[in-house]
Design a protein around this motif. Structure first.
Motif, PDB file in Angstrom:
ATOM      1  N   ALA A 352      16.736  -2.160  -8.190  1.00 24.44           N
ATOM      2  CA  ALA A 352      15.475  -1.024  -8.248  1.00 24.44           C
ATOM      3  C   ALA A 352      14.219  -1.306  -7.747  1.00 24.44           C
ATOM      4  N   GLY A 353      14.088  -2.413  -7.068  1.00 25.75           N
ATOM      5  CA  GLY A 353      12.776  -2.819  -6.463  1.00 25.75           C
ATOM      6  C   GLY A 353      11.813  -3.205  -7.110  1.00 25.75           C
ATOM      7  N   ALA A 354      12.295  -3.765  -8.561  1.00 22.14           N
ATOM      8  CA  ALA A 354      11.358  -4.225  -9.448  1.00 22.14           C
ATOM      9  C   ALA A 354      11.046  -5.910  -9.293  1.00 22.14           C
ATOM     10  N   LYS A 355      10.063  -6.240 -10.017  1.00 20.30           N
ATOM     11  CA  LYS A 355       9.828  -7.952  -9.935  1.00 20.30           C
ATOM     12  C   LYS A 355      10.424  -8.695 -10.943  1.00 20.30           C
ATOM     13  N   VAL A 356      10.894  -9.669 -10.402  1.00 26.06           N
ATOM     14  CA  VAL A 356      11.574 -10.802 -11.270  1.00 26.06           C
ATOM     15  C   VAL A 356      10.269 -11.741 -11.753  1.00 26.06           C
ATOM     16  N   PRO A 357      10.383 -11.679 -13.083  1.00 21.92           N
ATOM     17  CA  PRO A 357       9.057 -12.722 -13.335  1.00 21.92           C
ATOM     18  C   PRO A 357       9.056 -14.008 -12.590  1.00 21.92           C
ATOM     19  N   THR A 358       7.586 -14.484 -12.108  1.00 29.36           N
ATOM     20  CA  THR A 358       7.717 -15.623 -11.308  1.00 29.36           C
ATOM     21  C   THR A 358       7.006 -16.856 -12.061  1.00 29.36           C
ATOM     22  N   ASP A 359       6.529 -16.741 -13.161  1.00 34.65           N
ATOM     23  CA  ASP A 359       5.648 -17.657 -13.907  1.00 34.65           C
ATOM     24  C   ASP A 359       6.535 -18.363 -14.896  1.00 34.65           C
ATOM     25  N   ARG A 360       8.038 -18.307 -14.937  1.00 36.69           N
ATOM     26  CA  ARG A 360       8.876 -19.102 -15.714  1.00 36.69           C
ATOM     27  C   ARG A 360       9.989 -19.624 -14.770  1.00 36.69           C
ATOM     28  N   LYS A 361      10.931 -20.381 -15.558  1.00 40.92           N
ATOM     29  CA  LYS A 361      12.208 -20.683 -14.814  1.00 40.92           C
ATOM     30  C   LYS A 361      13.081 -19.801 -15.171  1.00 40.92           C
ATOM     31  N   MET A 362      13.679 -19.166 -14.086  1.00 39.77           N
ATOM     32  CA  MET A 362      14.710 -17.982 -14.262  1.00 39.77           C
ATOM     33  C   MET A 362      16.178 -19.013 -13.804  1.00 39.77           C
ATOM     34  N   ASP A 363      17.249 -18.441 -14.559  1.00 42.02           N
ATOM     35  CA  ASP A 363      18.657 -19.118 -14.352  1.00 42.02           C
ATOM     36  C   ASP A 363      19.465 -18.229 -13.681  1.00 42.02           C
ATOM     37  N   GLY A 364      18.936 -17.003 -13.328  1.00 43.00           N
ATOM     38  CA  GLY A 364      20.043 -15.943 -12.761  1.00 43.00           C
ATOM     39  C   GLY A 364      19.828 -15.895 -11.168  1.00 43.00           C
ATOM     40  N   TYR A 365      20.772 -15.386 -10.865  1.00 47.36           N
ATOM     41  CA  TYR A 365      20.914 -15.156  -9.354  1.00 47.36           C
ATOM     42  C   TYR A 365      21.145 -13.459  -9.141  1.00 47.36           C
ATOM     43  N   ASP A 366      20.557 -13.124  -7.949  1.00 47.87           N
ATOM     44  CA  ASP A 366      20.635 -11.889  -7.431  1.00 47.87           C
ATOM     45  C   ASP A 366      22.142 -11.476  -6.859  1.00 47.87           C
ATOM     46  N   LEU A 367      22.736 -10.644  -7.663  1.00 44.43           N
ATOM     47  CA  LEU A 367      24.280 -10.298  -6.968  1.00 44.43           C
ATOM     48  C   LEU A 367      24.517  -9.162  -6.191  1.00 44.43           C
ATOM     49  N   SER A 368      23.320  -8.587  -5.743  1.00 43.01           N
ATOM     50  CA  SER A 368      23.526  -7.268  -5.304  1.00 43.01           C
ATOM     51  C   SER A 368      24.277  -7.400  -3.893  1.00 43.01           C
ATOM     52  N   GLU A 369      24.006  -8.351  -3.361  1.00 38.55           N
ATOM     53  CA  GLU A 369      24.772  -8.413  -1.745  1.00 38.55           C
ATOM     54  C   GLU A 369      26.388  -8.445  -2.078  1.00 38.55           C
ATOM     55  N   VAL A 370      27.033  -8.904  -3.152  1.00 35.20           N
ATOM     56  CA  VAL A 370      28.210  -8.921  -3.491  1.00 35.20           C
ATOM     57  C   VAL A 370      28.417  -7.498  -4.030  1.00 35.20           C
ATOM     58  N   LEU A 371      27.647  -6.866  -4.735  1.00 41.05           N
ATOM     59  CA  LEU A 371      28.095  -5.384  -5.180  1.00 41.05           C
ATOM     60  C   LEU A 371      28.148  -4.413  -4.247  1.00 41.05           C
ATOM     61  N   LEU A 372      27.149  -4.665  -3.434  1.00 40.17           N
ATOM     62  CA  LEU A 372      26.903  -3.723  -2.431  1.00 40.17           C
ATOM     63  C   LEU A 372      27.871  -3.721  -1.029  1.00 40.17           C
ATOM     64  N   SER A 373      28.003  -5.097  -0.624  1.00 36.14           N
ATOM     65  CA  SER A 373      29.043  -5.237   0.681  1.00 36.14           C
ATOM     66  C   SER A 373      29.814  -6.424   0.503  1.00 36.14           C
ATOM     67  N   ARG A 374      30.095  -6.759  -0.533  1.00 37.18           N
ATOM     68  CA  ARG A 374      31.072  -7.822  -0.946  1.00 37.18           C
ATOM     69  C   ARG A 374      30.738  -9.138  -0.228  1.00 37.18           C
ATOM     70  N   GLY A 375      29.324  -9.234  -0.216  1.00 40.69           N
ATOM     71  CA  GLY A 375      28.928 -10.573   0.638  1.00 40.69           C
ATOM     72  C   GLY A 375      29.349 -11.771  -0.428  1.00 40.69           C
ATOM     73  N   LYS A 376      29.081 -12.885  -0.175  1.00 44.46           N
ATOM     74  CA  LYS A 376      29.075 -14.311  -0.985  1.00 44.46           C
ATOM     75  C   LYS A 376      28.034 -14.178  -2.022  1.00 44.46           C
ATOM     76  N   SER A 377      28.801 -14.820  -3.223  1.00 42.37           N
ATOM     77  CA  SER A 377      27.888 -14.923  -4.414  1.00 42.37           C
ATOM     78  C   SER A 377      27.065 -16.055  -4.218  1.00 42.37           C
ATOM     79  N   PRO A 378      25.649 -15.990  -4.522  1.00 42.75           N
ATOM     80  CA  PRO A 378      24.950 -17.089  -4.431  1.00 42.75           C
ATOM     81  C   PRO A 378      25.338 -18.218  -5.756  1.00 42.75           C
ATOM     82  N   ARG A 379      25.951 -17.550  -6.790  1.00 43.36           N
ATOM     83  CA  ARG A 379      26.100 -18.499  -7.832  1.00 43.36           C
ATOM     84  C   ARG A 379      27.304 -19.662  -7.719  1.00 43.36           C
ATOM     85  N   LYS A 380      26.821 -20.958  -7.606  1.00 42.19           N
ATOM     86  CA  LYS A 380      27.809 -21.787  -7.484  1.00 42.19           C
ATOM     87  C   LYS A 380      28.057 -22.653  -8.682  1.00 42.19           C
TER      88      LYS A 380
END
Ligand code: MG
Length: 466
Positions: A352-380
């Motif tokens: 959506a072109g929105a901002k992920v909070p940067t003032d705290r620890k986030m535990d998620g990864y951006d999966l958009s590459e996998v969704l849009l082009s079947r790239g590799k998941s950054p989650r290991k």
């Protein structure tokens, strides 16, 4: 002559490139809508496209065929409240106090809820002018100061906690038996519209149908704006009820009837998107909050070939039946890489072109590459919490289990167990004695994670003062 034709080719290439850039940038500018369809206690095995032999889910199957079915997609907790907090915030629920070693989930006597300092996916999307709506079970605080309308949702229609709560105590009986046989009127669960109670007890025979009507209305009302709809069904969490059209129709009893009504509901959402010509600019995600509630036997679902169920951190408690759909955007296929509900906030923010909070620890990864082009998941990696305690750690294909759930305080196993989830997805063959170096590495990863978690007030403990 040759000169002219080269010039023509150049012009053609230039014109084509320009057209491509215009189309591409036009597409990029067109904001995507997001719909999350979230079920409650549906097992990994409870859809026909995941192999269930007596539940028929044609709409989910079609969604999976046209979109992406994920086979290693995790919830962040094996129980309702914590799992939902992770979905909303992209953070492990221990970071917000929404996982506890003292109480399993929030109850009708609870004073707590998702703290206001947390930033939800709805709030992130509101920053880029999305309309946001929630329909269904919330379970992140039922007092007015905790309802969805305080956490980034423009509207809310649903029940604030589980459908088996607030039982009328004059209806006597064993808890498990009542969960299978009591009428809906035995559960004094309120139906809330925005912040107002409009029905109590809510008629649960028709609740799936009514959620669906509200979801369809939200989509139609907001078709000209980018929107985010969070539709969280309150079943197949027990007690189970289906409307007349679905009752007795599946081969699987009331559990199958409930799933088949939810499947119908999925079809209604997809059909509405197609009718409103929104299907090419909408991403629909389907998943569940935790594994099946095994103690209810045929009223609980199935983890398929996975070990364990709701409440536990074996795969059956944590791995969810998951599909992403979006014709023209989601690249169809079966994704065998890891993903988590923790990744929803960063993924939708990225799309959506929105901002992920940067003032705290986030535990998620951006999966958009996998969704849009079947790239590799950054989650290991994946960390599995039972209550507020770290019970298991997965890195790539290996998972170490150090605790086992037995109520809210997972007990430490005599010896850590190690499984290779690629070769042994059912966690049958313990490799700990053969691969001690991997056990040690995974435990160290867990220790590093724990050392970075700041203690916060436990939201599940405080009770409403009388
Ligand atoms: Mg649940």
């Amino acid at each position: 002559m040759i000169f002219v034709s080269i010039n023509w080719v150049k012009r053609f290439i230039f014109g084509f490139s320009l057209l491509f850039i215009l189309v591409a940038s036009g597409l990029a500018k067109e904001p995507l809508n997001f719909v999350i369809i979230f079920t409650d206690d549906q097992g990994y095995g409870d859809m026909s496209c995941n192999g269930h032999p007596t539940i028929h889910t044609p709409n989910l199957d079609r969604m999976a065929y046209q979109g992406q079915k994920w086979t290693q997609f995790y919830s962040s907790a094996p129980v309702c409240t914590s799992s939902r907090a992770a979905l909303m915030t992209g953070r492990l629920p221990v970071r917000s106090g929404m996982a506890s070693s003292k109480r399993v989930v929030l109850f009708p006597d609870s004073a707590g809820g998702l703290p206001q300092y947390e930033i939800t996916v709805a709030e992130v999307l509101k920053e880029v002018d999305y309309k946001t709506g929630m329909v269904g079970k919330w379970h992140m605080g039922h007092l007015p100061e905790h309802l969805p309308t305080t956490q980034g949702f423009d509207s809310y229609y649903g029940i604030p906690y589980s459908n088996d709560m607030d039982r009328d105590l004059s209806v006597k009986g064993n808890w498990i038996e009542l969960g299978k046989t009591a009428p809906w009127s035995a559960y004094r669960v309120p139906l809330i519209k925005n912040i107002k109670e409009i029905e109590r007890p809510v008629n649960q025979n028709t609740i799936t149908r009514r959620y669906t009507q509200e979801a369809v209305k939200f989509i139609k009302d907001n078709k000209s704006k980018p929107f985010f709809l969070y539709l969280a069904h309150s079943m197949p969490h027990i007690p189970l009820y289906a409307s007349r059209k679905f009752k007795g129709k599946s081969l699987n009893g009331i559990y199958g009837d409930v799933i088949q009504e939810i499947d119908w509901s999925v079809g209604q959402v997809i059909n509405t998107l197609r009718q409103q010509d929104l299907h090419k600019k909408t991403i629909v995600m389907f998943t569940s909050d935790n594994g099946p509630w095994e103690v209810f036997k045929t009223h609980g679902g199935s983890s398929g070939l996975l070990r364990g169920a709701k409440g536990g951190t074996r795969e059956g408690g944590m791995r969810e039946p998951t599909i992403f759909w979006g014709p023209g955007n989601i690249k169809p296929g079966v994704i065998q890489e890891m993903g988590s509900t923790l990744d929803v906030l960063p993924t939708f923010a990225s799309l959506a072109g929105a901002k992920v909070p940067t003032d705290r620890k986030m535990d998620g990864y951006d999966l958009s590459e996998v969704l849009l082009s079947r790239g590799k998941s950054p989650r290991k990696e994946m960390y599995f919490f039972g209550g507020a305690k770290l019970s298991a750690i997965r890195f790539e294909n290996y998972k170490v289990q150090v605790r086992e759930e037995n109520g809210i305080n997972p007990i430490i196993l005599e010896k850590p167990e190690l499984y290779h989830l690629g070769e042994d997805p059912s966690e049958k063959y313990d490799l700990a004695s053969k691969r001690p170096e991997i056990v040690k590495d995974l435990i160290n990863r867990g220790e590093r994670l724990k050392s970075g978690i700041k203690p916060v007030p436990d939201q599940l403990v405080p009770k409403i003062s009388k």
